[in-house]
Design a protein around this motif. Structure first.
Motif, PDB file in Angstrom:
ATOM      1  N   LEU A 113      -9.775 -42.259  38.750  1.00 26.65           N
ATOM      2  CA  LEU A 113     -10.933 -42.698  37.988  1.00 26.65           C
ATOM      3  C   LEU A 113     -10.684 -44.124  37.533  1.00 26.65           C
ATOM      4  N   ARG A 114     -11.689 -44.988  37.719  1.00 31.69           N
ATOM      5  CA  ARG A 114     -11.592 -46.382  37.285  1.00 31.69           C
ATOM      6  C   ARG A 114     -12.492 -46.562  36.067  1.00 31.69           C
ATOM      7  N   HIS A 115     -11.973 -47.205  35.057  1.00 34.31           N
ATOM      8  CA  HIS A 115     -12.756 -47.554  33.873  1.00 34.31           C
ATOM      9  C   HIS A 115     -12.720 -49.071  33.780  1.00 34.31           C
ATOM     10  N   HIS A 116     -13.842 -49.691  34.041  1.00 34.98           N
ATOM     11  CA  HIS A 116     -13.926 -51.152  34.136  1.00 34.98           C
ATOM     12  C   HIS A 116     -12.929 -51.645  35.182  1.00 34.98           C
ATOM     13  N   ASP A 117     -11.821 -52.241  34.765  1.00 34.53           N
ATOM     14  CA  ASP A 117     -10.891 -52.834  35.734  1.00 34.53           C
ATOM     15  C   ASP A 117      -9.530 -52.134  35.781  1.00 34.53           C
ATOM     16  N   HIS A 118      -9.448 -50.883  35.314  1.00 28.78           N
ATOM     17  CA  HIS A 118      -8.162 -50.191  35.298  1.00 28.78           C
ATOM     18  C   HIS A 118      -8.342 -48.705  35.615  1.00 28.78           C
ATOM     19  N   ASP A 119      -7.285 -48.108  36.177  1.00 36.54           N
ATOM     20  CA  ASP A 119      -7.287 -46.664  36.398  1.00 36.54           C
ATOM     21  C   ASP A 119      -7.133 -45.963  35.058  1.00 36.54           C
ATOM     22  N   THR A 120      -7.693 -44.761  34.972  1.00 35.95           N
ATOM     23  CA  THR A 120      -7.620 -44.001  33.728  1.00 35.95           C
ATOM     24  C   THR A 120      -7.610 -42.514  34.027  1.00 35.95           C
ATOM     25  N   HIS A 121      -7.480 -41.732  33.000  1.00 31.76           N
ATOM     26  CA  HIS A 121      -7.619 -40.277  33.085  1.00 31.76           C
ATOM     27  C   HIS A 121      -8.209 -39.802  31.762  1.00 31.76           C
ATOM     28  N   ALA A 122      -8.691 -38.576  31.769  1.00 30.62           N
ATOM     29  CA  ALA A 122      -9.274 -38.016  30.555  1.00 30.62           C
ATOM     30  C   ALA A 122      -8.179 -37.648  29.566  1.00 30.62           C
ATOM     31  N   GLU A 123      -8.476 -37.842  28.307  1.00 27.75           N
ATOM     32  CA  GLU A 123      -7.601 -37.395  27.233  1.00 27.75           C
ATOM     33  C   GLU A 123      -8.509 -36.880  26.131  1.00 27.75           C
ATOM     34  N   VAL A 124      -8.299 -35.652  25.736  1.00 31.40           N
ATOM     35  CA  VAL A 124      -9.124 -35.059  24.688  1.00 31.40           C
ATOM     36  C   VAL A 124      -8.496 -35.415  23.345  1.00 31.40           C
ATOM     37  N   VAL A 125      -9.274 -36.069  22.509  1.00 28.85           N
ATOM     38  CA  VAL A 125      -8.775 -36.502  21.211  1.00 28.85           C
ATOM     39  C   VAL A 125      -9.642 -35.926  20.101  1.00 28.85           C
ATOM     40  N   CYS A 126      -9.077 -35.870  18.918  1.00 27.85           N
ATOM     41  CA  CYS A 126      -9.801 -35.417  17.740  1.00 27.85           C
ATOM     42  C   CYS A 126     -10.904 -36.428  17.415  1.00 27.85           C
ATOM     43  N   ALA A 127     -12.095 -35.933  17.194  1.00 23.93           N
ATOM     44  CA  ALA A 127     -13.219 -36.824  16.884  1.00 23.93           C
ATOM     45  C   ALA A 127     -13.056 -37.502  15.529  1.00 23.93           C
ATOM     46  N   GLU A 128     -12.260 -36.935  14.645  1.00 24.05           N
ATOM     47  CA  GLU A 128     -12.059 -37.497  13.311  1.00 24.05           C
ATOM     48  C   GLU A 128     -10.944 -38.540  13.283  1.00 24.05           C
ATOM     49  N   CYS A 129      -9.733 -38.152  13.732  1.00 25.49           N
ATOM     50  CA  CYS A 129      -8.577 -39.044  13.585  1.00 25.49           C
ATOM     51  C   CYS A 129      -8.154 -39.721  14.889  1.00 25.49           C
ATOM     52  N   ARG A 130      -8.767 -39.343  15.996  1.00 19.08           N
ATOM     53  CA  ARG A 130      -8.521 -39.926  17.324  1.00 19.08           C
ATOM     54  C   ARG A 130      -7.145 -39.592  17.907  1.00 19.08           C
ATOM     55  N   GLU A 131      -6.404 -38.655  17.307  1.00 19.38           N
ATOM     56  CA  GLU A 131      -5.133 -38.215  17.873  1.00 19.38           C
ATOM     57  C   GLU A 131      -5.412 -37.235  19.002  1.00 19.38           C
ATOM     58  N   PRO A 132      -4.536 -37.196  20.026  1.00 23.28           N
ATOM     59  CA  PRO A 132      -4.722 -36.209  21.097  1.00 23.28           C
ATOM     60  C   PRO A 132      -4.703 -34.784  20.540  1.00 23.28           C
ATOM     61  N   LEU A 133      -5.594 -33.952  21.045  1.00 21.98           N
ATOM     62  CA  LEU A 133      -5.618 -32.551  20.614  1.00 21.98           C
ATOM     63  C   LEU A 133      -4.497 -31.798  21.300  1.00 21.98           C
ATOM     64  N   ASP A 134      -3.709 -31.117  20.518  1.00 22.04           N
ATOM     65  CA  ASP A 134      -2.611 -30.295  21.006  1.00 22.04           C
ATOM     66  C   ASP A 134      -2.813 -28.902  20.426  1.00 22.04           C
ATOM     67  N   LEU A 135      -2.716 -27.892  21.251  1.00 26.23           N
ATOM     68  CA  LEU A 135      -2.953 -26.522  20.824  1.00 26.23           C
ATOM     69  C   LEU A 135      -2.132 -26.161  19.589  1.00 26.23           C
ATOM     70  N   ARG A 136      -0.928 -26.699  19.502  1.00 24.41           N
ATOM     71  CA  ARG A 136      -0.054 -26.371  18.370  1.00 24.41           C
ATOM     72  C   ARG A 136      -0.560 -26.929  17.050  1.00 24.41           C
ATOM     73  N   ASP A 137      -1.511 -27.861  17.102  1.00 24.94           N
ATOM     74  CA  ASP A 137      -2.029 -28.485  15.880  1.00 24.94           C
ATOM     75  C   ASP A 137      -3.467 -28.075  15.552  1.00 24.94           C
ATOM     76  N   VAL A 138      -4.020 -27.146  16.309  1.00 19.88           N
ATOM     77  CA  VAL A 138      -5.431 -26.804  16.170  1.00 19.88           C
ATOM     78  C   VAL A 138      -5.571 -25.326  15.833  1.00 19.88           C
ATOM     79  N   SER A 139      -6.517 -25.016  14.972  1.00 16.21           N
ATOM     80  CA  SER A 139      -6.850 -23.627  14.685  1.00 16.21           C
ATOM     81  C   SER A 139      -8.355 -23.442  14.864  1.00 16.21           C
ATOM     82  N   ALA A 140      -8.770 -22.217  14.999  1.00 14.54           N
ATOM     83  CA  ALA A 140     -10.190 -21.911  15.186  1.00 14.54           C
ATOM     84  C   ALA A 140     -10.714 -21.172  13.964  1.00 14.54           C
ATOM     85  N   THR A 141     -11.845 -21.622  13.456  1.00 18.17           N
ATOM     86  CA  THR A 141     -12.522 -20.950  12.350  1.00 18.17           C
ATOM     87  C   THR A 141     -13.974 -20.734  12.747  1.00 18.17           C
ATOM     88  N   LEU A 142     -14.626 -19.823  12.076  1.00 20.92           N
ATOM     89  CA  LEU A 142     -16.027 -19.551  12.387  1.00 20.92           C
ATOM     90  C   LEU A 142     -16.900 -20.733  12.008  1.00 20.92           C
TER      91      LEU A 142
END
Length: 177
Positions: A113-142
């Motif tokens: 995948l090219r983004h403008h002038d460089h290769d890239t890949h997807a990275e899922v990040v927290c919408a609030e703090c922009r840190e990568p989402l890691d299962l060990r740091d995430v919990s699920a609530t209703l």
């Protein structure tokens, strides 16, 4: 064997699988992301049966992920163009691609995948703090869309603790690795 419908389950993953859960639908969307718009081109690229492709395109149009746009009158022919809803699915496929590149492609990514002038890949990040989402740091609530009638079931309460009742010193334990 009859397929179990998930469209009414109180789970966004189940609802997404209900729409996209066969192996052809994400590949049809992949072709749309690559810019392939015409039936014959999609069919040729995927080597998919015309009847199956017709069904998948019809469903994607009905669900508002693709729009049929006429490009020829005689005979009448259509292009299949991504809608906003369809374009919003791109990060999902990009994340699948990155996972497949890491775990299923020992010789390296088959497609970059090219983004403008460089290769890239997807990275899922927290919408609030922009840190990568890691299962060990995430919990699920209703969430607010979970049906009220199911909230009091013991199995639901056990799987999804009410974090509003927790004090500041408590923490939700992430799922085991």
């Amino acid at each position: 064997m009859k397929r179990t419908p998930f469209a009414d389950w109180p789970c966004s993953i189940a609802r997404s699988v209900d729409l996209l859960g066969d192996w052809w639908t994400p590949l049809v969307l992949r072709e749309a992301f690559y810019g392939t718009r015409r039936f014959d081109d999609i069919q040729r690229n995927l080597r998919i049966g015309r009847n199956i492709l017709t069904q998948r395109l019809k469903r994607l149009v009905e669900e508002g992920m693709l729009e049929r746009v006429p490009y020829q009158e005689r005979p009448q022919r259509y292009e299949y163009v991504l809608t906003e809803k369809g374009r919003d699915f791109f990060p999902v496929l990009a994340a699948m691609m990155h996972w497949g590149d890491k775990w299923l492609s020992p010789d390296g990514p088959p497609i970059n995948l090219r983004h403008h002038d460089h290769d890239t890949h997807a990275e899922v990040v927290c919408a609030e703090c922009r840190e990568p989402l890691d299962l060990r740091d995430v919990s699920a609530t209703l969430g607010p869309g979970f049906p009220e009638r199911l909230r009091s079931r013991p199995d639901v309460a056990e799987r999804f603790p009410d974090d509003s009742s927790m004090d500041q010193d408590s923490e939700i334990k992430p799922p085991p690795e």
